[in-house]
Design a protein around this motif. Sequence first.
Motif, mmCIF file in Angstrom:
data_model
loop_
_atom_site.group_PDB
_atom_site.id
_atom_site.type_symbol
_atom_site.label_atom_id
_atom_site.label_comp_id
_atom_site.label_asym_id
_atom_site.label_seq_id
_atom_site.Cartn_x
_atom_site.Cartn_y
_atom_site.Cartn_z
ATOM 1 N N PHE A 1 0.805 -1.228 0.000
ATOM 2 C CA PHE A 1 0.000 0.000 0.000
ATOM 3 C C PHE A 1 0.836 1.277 0.000
ATOM 4 O O PHE A 1 0.401 2.301 -0.522
ATOM 5 C CB PHE A 1 -0.970 0.029 1.179
ATOM 6 N N ALA A 2 2.024 1.272 0.567
ATOM 7 C CA ALA A 2 2.841 2.498 0.583
ATOM 8 C C ALA A 2 3.253 2.892 -0.836
ATOM 9 O O ALA A 2 3.183 4.071 -1.205
ATOM 10 C CB ALA A 2 4.073 2.304 1.455
ATOM 11 N N ALA A 3 3.659 1.930 -1.635
ATOM 12 C CA ALA A 3 4.078 2.215 -3.016
ATOM 13 C C ALA A 3 2.888 2.431 -3.939
ATOM 14 O O ALA A 3 2.987 3.162 -4.930
ATOM 15 C CB ALA A 3 4.945 1.073 -3.548
ATOM 16 N N PHE A 4 1.772 1.795 -3.626
ATOM 17 C CA PHE A 4 0.566 1.849 -4.466
ATOM 18 C C PHE A 4 -0.644 2.112 -3.567
ATOM 19 O O PHE A 4 -1.461 1.220 -3.332
ATOM 20 C CB PHE A 4 0.393 0.534 -5.229
ATOM 21 N N PRO A 5 -0.771 3.327 -3.018
ATOM 22 C CA PRO A 5 -1.786 3.578 -1.986
ATOM 23 C C PRO A 5 -3.243 3.552 -2.464
ATOM 24 O O PRO A 5 -4.140 3.249 -1.681
ATOM 25 C CB PRO A 5 -1.428 4.967 -1.461
ATOM 26 N N ALA A 6 -3.491 3.868 -3.696
ATOM 27 C CA ALA A 6 -4.871 3.908 -4.193
ATOM 28 C C ALA A 6 -5.240 2.560 -4.809
ATOM 29 O O ALA A 6 -4.387 1.844 -5.322
ATOM 30 C CB ALA A 6 -5.037 5.010 -5.232
ATOM 31 N N HIS A 7 -6.508 2.222 -4.735
ATOM 32 C CA HIS A 7 -6.968 1.019 -5.427
ATOM 33 C C HIS A 7 -8.289 1.288 -6.124
ATOM 34 O O HIS A 7 -8.955 2.286 -5.858
ATOM 35 C CB HIS A 7 -7.070 -0.182 -4.480
ATOM 36 N N LEU A 8 -8.647 0.385 -7.021
ATOM 37 C CA LEU A 8 -9.849 0.588 -7.829
ATOM 38 C C LEU A 8 -10.507 -0.733 -8.206
ATOM 39 O O LEU A 8 -9.893 -1.796 -8.141
ATOM 40 C CB LEU A 8 -9.504 1.361 -9.106
ATOM 41 N N HIS A 9 -11.764 -0.602 -8.591
ATOM 42 C CA HIS A 9 -12.545 -1.674 -9.210
ATOM 43 C C HIS A 9 -13.235 -1.030 -10.403
ATOM 44 O O HIS A 9 -13.751 0.087 -10.291
ATOM 45 C CB HIS A 9 -13.624 -2.211 -8.259
ATOM 46 N N VAL A 10 -13.273 -1.704 -11.521
ATOM 47 C CA VAL A 10 -13.912 -1.137 -12.707
ATOM 48 C C VAL A 10 -14.745 -2.212 -13.393
ATOM 49 O O VAL A 10 -14.346 -3.375 -13.457
ATOM 50 C CB VAL A 10 -12.872 -0.512 -13.674
ATOM 51 N N ASN A 11 -15.923 -1.820 -13.854
ATOM 52 C CA ASN A 11 -16.792 -2.717 -14.622
ATOM 53 C C ASN A 11 -17.446 -1.927 -15.749
ATOM 54 O O ASN A 11 -17.818 -0.760 -15.565
ATOM 55 C CB ASN A 11 -17.883 -3.326 -13.744
ATOM 56 N N VAL A 12 -17.596 -2.595 -16.878
ATOM 57 C CA VAL A 12 -18.220 -1.992 -18.053
ATOM 58 C C VAL A 12 -19.366 -2.896 -18.508
ATOM 59 O O VAL A 12 -19.240 -4.122 -18.502
ATOM 60 C CB VAL A 12 -17.194 -1.790 -19.189
ATOM 61 N N ARG A 13 -20.439 -2.270 -18.903
ATOM 62 C CA ARG A 13 -21.622 -2.999 -19.367
ATOM 63 C C ARG A 13 -21.261 -3.862 -20.585
ATOM 64 O O ARG A 13 -20.595 -3.381 -21.511
ATOM 65 C CB ARG A 13 -22.717 -1.992 -19.743
ATOM 66 N N PRO A 14 -21.696 -5.128 -20.581
ATOM 67 C CA PRO A 14 -21.492 -5.942 -21.787
ATOM 68 C C PRO A 14 -22.069 -5.222 -23.004
ATOM 69 O O PRO A 14 -23.083 -4.540 -22.914
ATOM 70 C CB PRO A 14 -22.274 -7.223 -21.477
ATOM 71 N N GLY A 15 -21.407 -5.351 -24.104
ATOM 72 C CA GLY A 15 -21.804 -4.631 -25.310
ATOM 73 C C GLY A 15 -21.004 -3.351 -25.501
ATOM 74 O O GLY A 15 -20.948 -2.808 -26.599
#
Length: 172
Positions: free
Chosen positions: A96-110
């Motif tokens: 976490f110190a080197a990479f403090p931010a995190h994410l989740h991403v989803n896109v609608r099929p199609g």
Amino acid sequence: MLVRLPELPDREAALAALEEIFFLSTLRKTFASAEERAAFFRTWTGWYVERAPDDLWFALDGDGAIIGYLTGCKDSAGAVDLAHVIPKYELFADRFAAFPAHLHVNVRPGFRDRGVGRRLVDRFAEDCRADGLPGLHLVTGVFARNVAFYQRAGFTAAIQRGPLLFLGRHLR
């Protein structure tokens, strides 16, 4: 167009679209009850909606329909309550110190494979860079279909622990 949750005129409609896209994207499709389904959704999205709405981005098509979203947290180490919500959250806490931010991403099929997810990730990365953060990360399955997508998006620092894969992207 990319818009943060607080900038959308109809928060409830946006959150309904997020839920729809979430369940279209998750591998888990069956639940013992409506309560179990709702709890599963809250586990993976609730904290972000409640605690980090400025880091919740939506992708809209030309007609204004929501076609994807990104939930993010710019301080993974400081979000200690997430360790009580998201399974195995602390497994990569040493990164976490080197990479403090995190994410989740989803896109609608199609709408996948059209650059929507990449635009969401890059926008969040720009925000993190502007805030002076050194990197961001995500955790996925070792054999997940999305690994190649994230690698193309610059997530090159990889660490495997069991079936999980940490992918980090340097921002400096």
